[in-house]
Write a protein that holds these residues in place. Structure first.
Motif, PDB file in Angstrom:
ATOM      1  N   VAL A  24       3.491   3.540 -24.407  1.00  0.00           N
ATOM      2  CA  VAL A  24       4.327   4.489 -25.145  1.00  0.00           C
ATOM      3  C   VAL A  24       4.709   5.669 -24.260  1.00  0.00           C
ATOM      4  O   VAL A  24       5.859   6.115 -24.270  1.00  0.00           O
ATOM      5  N   LEU A  25       3.765   6.155 -23.464  1.00  0.00           N
ATOM      6  CA  LEU A  25       4.078   7.270 -22.566  1.00  0.00           C
ATOM      7  C   LEU A  25       5.139   6.870 -21.537  1.00  0.00           C
ATOM      8  O   LEU A  25       5.985   7.683 -21.167  1.00  0.00           O
ATOM      9  N   ASN A  26       5.110   5.618 -21.100  1.00  0.00           N
ATOM     10  CA  ASN A  26       6.089   5.144 -20.120  1.00  0.00           C
ATOM     11  C   ASN A  26       7.474   4.926 -20.720  1.00  0.00           C
ATOM     12  O   ASN A  26       8.463   4.928 -20.000  1.00  0.00           O
ATOM     13  N   MET A  27       7.563   4.709 -22.028  1.00  0.00           N
ATOM     14  CA  MET A  27       8.868   4.450 -22.640  1.00  0.00           C
ATOM     15  C   MET A  27       9.171   5.423 -23.771  1.00  0.00           C
ATOM     16  O   MET A  27       9.976   5.135 -24.642  1.00  0.00           O
ATOM     17  N   HIS A  28       8.550   6.597 -23.763  1.00  0.00           N
ATOM     18  CA  HIS A  28       8.663   7.534 -24.889  1.00  0.00           C
ATOM     19  C   HIS A  28      10.094   7.931 -25.221  1.00  0.00           C
ATOM     20  O   HIS A  28      10.427   8.157 -26.371  1.00  0.00           O
ATOM     21  N   GLU A  29      10.977   8.010 -24.249  1.00  0.00           N
ATOM     22  CA  GLU A  29      12.349   8.425 -24.565  1.00  0.00           C
ATOM     23  C   GLU A  29      13.128   7.346 -25.317  1.00  0.00           C
ATOM     24  O   GLU A  29      14.151   7.620 -25.922  1.00  0.00           O
ATOM     25  N   HIS A  30      12.622   6.108 -25.311  1.00  0.00           N
ATOM     26  CA  HIS A  30      13.298   5.010 -26.000  1.00  0.00           C
ATOM     27  C   HIS A  30      12.735   4.752 -27.399  1.00  0.00           C
ATOM     28  O   HIS A  30      13.257   3.909 -28.114  1.00  0.00           O
ATOM     29  N   ILE A  31      11.693   5.452 -27.759  1.00  0.00           N
ATOM     30  CA  ILE A  31      11.032   5.197 -29.039  1.00  0.00           C
ATOM     31  C   ILE A  31      11.356   6.342 -29.999  1.00  0.00           C
ATOM     32  O   ILE A  31      10.937   7.477 -29.795  1.00  0.00           O
ATOM     33  N   GLN A  32      12.101   6.038 -31.041  1.00  0.00           N
ATOM     34  CA  GLN A  32      12.533   7.057 -31.997  1.00  0.00           C
ATOM     35  C   GLN A  32      11.381   7.615 -32.838  1.00  0.00           C
ATOM     36  O   GLN A  32      11.376   8.783 -33.183  1.00  0.00           O
ATOM     37  N   ILE A  33      10.399   6.762 -33.169  1.00  0.00           N
ATOM     38  CA  ILE A  33       9.320   7.179 -34.067  1.00  0.00           C
ATOM     39  C   ILE A  33       8.324   8.119 -33.395  1.00  0.00           C
ATOM     40  O   ILE A  33       7.544   8.781 -34.043  1.00  0.00           O
ATOM     41  N   TRP A  34       8.338   8.205 -32.089  1.00  0.00           N
ATOM     42  CA  TRP A  34       7.347   8.992 -31.349  1.00  0.00           C
ATOM     43  C   TRP A  34       7.753  10.466 -31.370  1.00  0.00           C
ATOM     44  O   TRP A  34       8.070  11.072 -30.362  1.00  0.00           O
ATOM     45  N   ASP A  35       7.730  11.057 -32.571  1.00  0.00           N
ATOM     46  CA  ASP A  35       8.089  12.458 -32.740  1.00  0.00           C
ATOM     47  C   ASP A  35       6.832  13.322 -32.719  1.00  0.00           C
ATOM     48  O   ASP A  35       5.730  12.827 -32.485  1.00  0.00           O
ATOM     49  N   ASP A  36       6.984  14.621 -32.945  1.00  0.00           N
ATOM     50  CA  ASP A  36       5.838  15.534 -32.884  1.00  0.00           C
ATOM     51  C   ASP A  36       4.769  15.181 -33.904  1.00  0.00           C
ATOM     52  O   ASP A  36       3.578  15.288 -33.626  1.00  0.00           O
ATOM     53  N   THR A  37       5.178  14.745 -35.085  1.00  0.00           N
ATOM     54  CA  THR A  37       4.193  14.351 -36.103  1.00  0.00           C
ATOM     55  C   THR A  37       3.360  13.168 -35.622  1.00  0.00           C
ATOM     56  O   THR A  37       2.138  13.160 -35.740  1.00  0.00           O
ATOM     57  N   GLN A  38       4.026  12.165 -35.061  1.00  0.00           N
ATOM     58  CA  GLN A  38       3.307  10.983 -34.568  1.00  0.00           C
ATOM     59  C   GLN A  38       2.386  11.347 -33.414  1.00  0.00           C
ATOM     60  O   GLN A  38       1.281  10.818 -33.299  1.00  0.00           O
ATOM     61  N   LYS A  39       2.824  12.257 -32.567  1.00  0.00           N
ATOM     62  CA  LYS A  39       1.977  12.714 -31.455  1.00  0.00           C
ATOM     63  C   LYS A  39       0.717  13.379 -32.000  1.00  0.00           C
ATOM     64  O   LYS A  39      -0.388  13.115 -31.522  1.00  0.00           O
ATOM     65  N   LEU A  40       0.878  14.229 -33.002  1.00  0.00           N
ATOM     66  CA  LEU A  40      -0.288  14.899 -33.601  1.00  0.00           C
ATOM     67  C   LEU A  40      -1.211  13.904 -34.303  1.00  0.00           C
ATOM     68  O   LEU A  40      -2.433  14.042 -34.245  1.00  0.00           O
ATOM     69  N   ILE A  41      -0.636  12.902 -34.947  1.00  0.00           N
ATOM     70  CA  ILE A  41      -1.453  11.859 -35.582  1.00  0.00           C
ATOM     71  C   ILE A  41      -2.305  11.159 -34.530  1.00  0.00           C
ATOM     72  O   ILE A  41      -3.489  10.893 -34.739  1.00  0.00           O
ATOM     73  N   ASN A  42      -1.726  10.878 -33.375  1.00  0.00           N
ATOM     74  CA  ASN A  42      -2.467  10.220 -32.301  1.00  0.00           C
ATOM     75  C   ASN A  42      -3.536  11.125 -31.714  1.00  0.00           C
ATOM     76  O   ASN A  42      -4.652  10.688 -31.473  1.00  0.00           O
ATOM     77  N   ILE A  43      -3.202  12.378 -31.497  1.00  0.00           N
ATOM     78  CA  ILE A  43      -4.192  13.323 -30.965  1.00  0.00           C
ATOM     79  C   ILE A  43      -5.361  13.443 -31.932  1.00  0.00           C
ATOM     80  O   ILE A  43      -6.526  13.373 -31.544  1.00  0.00           O
ATOM     81  N   TYR A  44      -5.053  13.591 -33.219  1.00  0.00           N
ATOM     82  CA  TYR A  44      -6.105  13.688 -34.229  1.00  0.00           C
ATOM     83  C   TYR A  44      -6.917  12.398 -34.300  1.00  0.00           C
ATOM     84  O   TYR A  44      -8.144  12.420 -34.383  1.00  0.00           O
ATOM     85  N   GLY A  45      -6.235  11.247 -34.261  1.00  0.00           N
ATOM     86  CA  GLY A  45      -6.928   9.961 -34.338  1.00  0.00           C
ATOM     87  C   GLY A  45      -7.891   9.755 -33.184  1.00  0.00           C
ATOM     88  O   GLY A  45      -9.021   9.297 -33.372  1.00  0.00           O
ATOM     89  N   ILE A  46      -7.464  10.102 -31.985  1.00  0.00           N
ATOM     90  CA  ILE A  46      -8.332   9.957 -30.811  1.00  0.00           C
ATOM     91  C   ILE A  46      -9.511  10.918 -30.914  1.00  0.00           C
ATOM     92  O   ILE A  46     -10.662  10.532 -30.676  1.00  0.00           O
ATOM     93  N   ALA A  47      -9.240  12.170 -31.289  1.00  0.00           N
ATOM     94  CA  ALA A  47     -10.323  13.154 -31.429  1.00  0.00           C
ATOM     95  C   ALA A  47     -11.315  12.728 -32.515  1.00  0.00           C
ATOM     96  O   ALA A  47     -12.530  12.846 -32.342  1.00  0.00           O
ATOM     97  N   SER A  48     -10.810  12.187 -33.627  1.00  0.00           N
ATOM     98  CA  SER A  48     -11.694  11.736 -34.708  1.00  0.00           C
ATOM     99  C   SER A  48     -12.560  10.568 -34.261  1.00  0.00           C
ATOM    100  O   SER A  48     -13.752  10.504 -34.575  1.00  0.00           O
ATOM    101  N   ALA A  49     -11.960   9.623 -33.535  1.00  0.00           N
ATOM    102  CA  ALA A  49     -12.721   8.469 -33.045  1.00  0.00           C
ATOM    103  C   ALA A  49     -13.816   8.927 -32.079  1.00  0.00           C
ATOM    104  O   ALA A  49     -14.961   8.466 -32.158  1.00  0.00           O
ATOM    105  N   MET A  50     -13.473   9.848 -31.206  1.00  0.00           N
ATOM    106  CA  MET A  50     -14.465  10.345 -30.245  1.00  0.00           C
ATOM    107  C   MET A  50     -15.551  11.149 -30.952  1.00  0.00           C
ATOM    108  O   MET A  50     -16.732  11.047 -30.603  1.00  0.00           O
ATOM    109  N   SER A  51     -15.176  11.913 -31.950  1.00  0.00           N
ATOM    110  CA  SER A  51     -16.167  12.659 -32.729  1.00  0.00           C
ATOM    111  C   SER A  51     -17.138  11.706 -33.407  1.00  0.00           C
ATOM    112  O   SER A  51     -18.351  11.931 -33.423  1.00  0.00           O
ATOM    113  N   TYR A  52     -16.608  10.622 -33.956  1.00  0.00           N
ATOM    114  CA  TYR A  52     -17.448   9.616 -34.604  1.00  0.00           C
ATOM    115  C   TYR A  52     -18.420   9.010 -33.595  1.00  0.00           C
ATOM    116  O   TYR A  52     -19.616   8.877 -33.863  1.00  0.00           O
TER     117      TYR A  52
END
Length: 181
Positions: free
Chosen positions: A105-133
């Protein structure tokens, strides 16, 4: 169920199977029905999708699970303990969900419409939650990188790459484990 108010654990299993069906099919069960017709056909007339065409996006092993869980005979329905055991043992679920890595996704981010700020925050939160667990269970991942963050078709994160992970002994201070084994 709706009209007779006889609700049980098997009713929850039935509702779960409908949700599973809708997730895989990406549409509502009997999507063209209004609430009353839906309730009439599902709850009273026991109408269920049965043709292969009705399960076009559902892997065969999940089709069987869904059909077992919405069986007209409530005694044939699986329990949630059985469902959880099935899901834990079925690694094909992981293969079904994973479409991309975060690196992709990082390599093709400009071609992906869904990868907006909300989706980025969802991923950041998801990774942090998984690591916290993991850390709350004294597990060190030890290979946290974009290649080990898988994303499903909706770009929700799934943690992967546990080949270097290890479990800390109980009551171990994280500062003690400085060396990489």
């Amino acid at each position: 169920i709706y009209f007779s108010k006889n609700y049980s654990k098997s009713s929850d299993v039935f509702a779960f199977s409908v949700i599973c069906y809708e997730i895989f099919q990406r549409r509502r069960l009997l999507y063209d029905y209004d609430f009353f017709r839906y309730t009439q056909d599902i709850a009273i007339n026991n109408k269920r999708p049965s043709d292969d065409d009705d399960f076009e996006n559902v892997p065969i092993y999940y089709k069987e699970l869904i059909q077992k869980c919405w069986s007209e005979d409530q005694s044939e329905r699986r329990t949630f303990d059985e469902i959880v055991q099935f899901l834990k043992s079925d690694m094909s679920l992981i293969e079904y969900l994973i479409y991309y890595t975060l690196k992709d996704v990082l390599n093709m981010h400009e071609h992906i419409q869904i990868w907006d700020d909300t989706q980025k925050l969802i991923n950041i939160y998801g990774i942090a939650s998984a690591m916290s667990y993991l850390h709350s269970h004294n597990i060190l991942h030890r290979d946290l990188k974009p290649e080990n963050k898988c994303l499903d078709d909706l770009f929700f994160p799934k943690l992967a790459g546990f080949h270097l992970s290890n479990e800390l002994p109980e009551n171990t201070d994280s500062e003690i484990c400085n060396e990489i084994k």
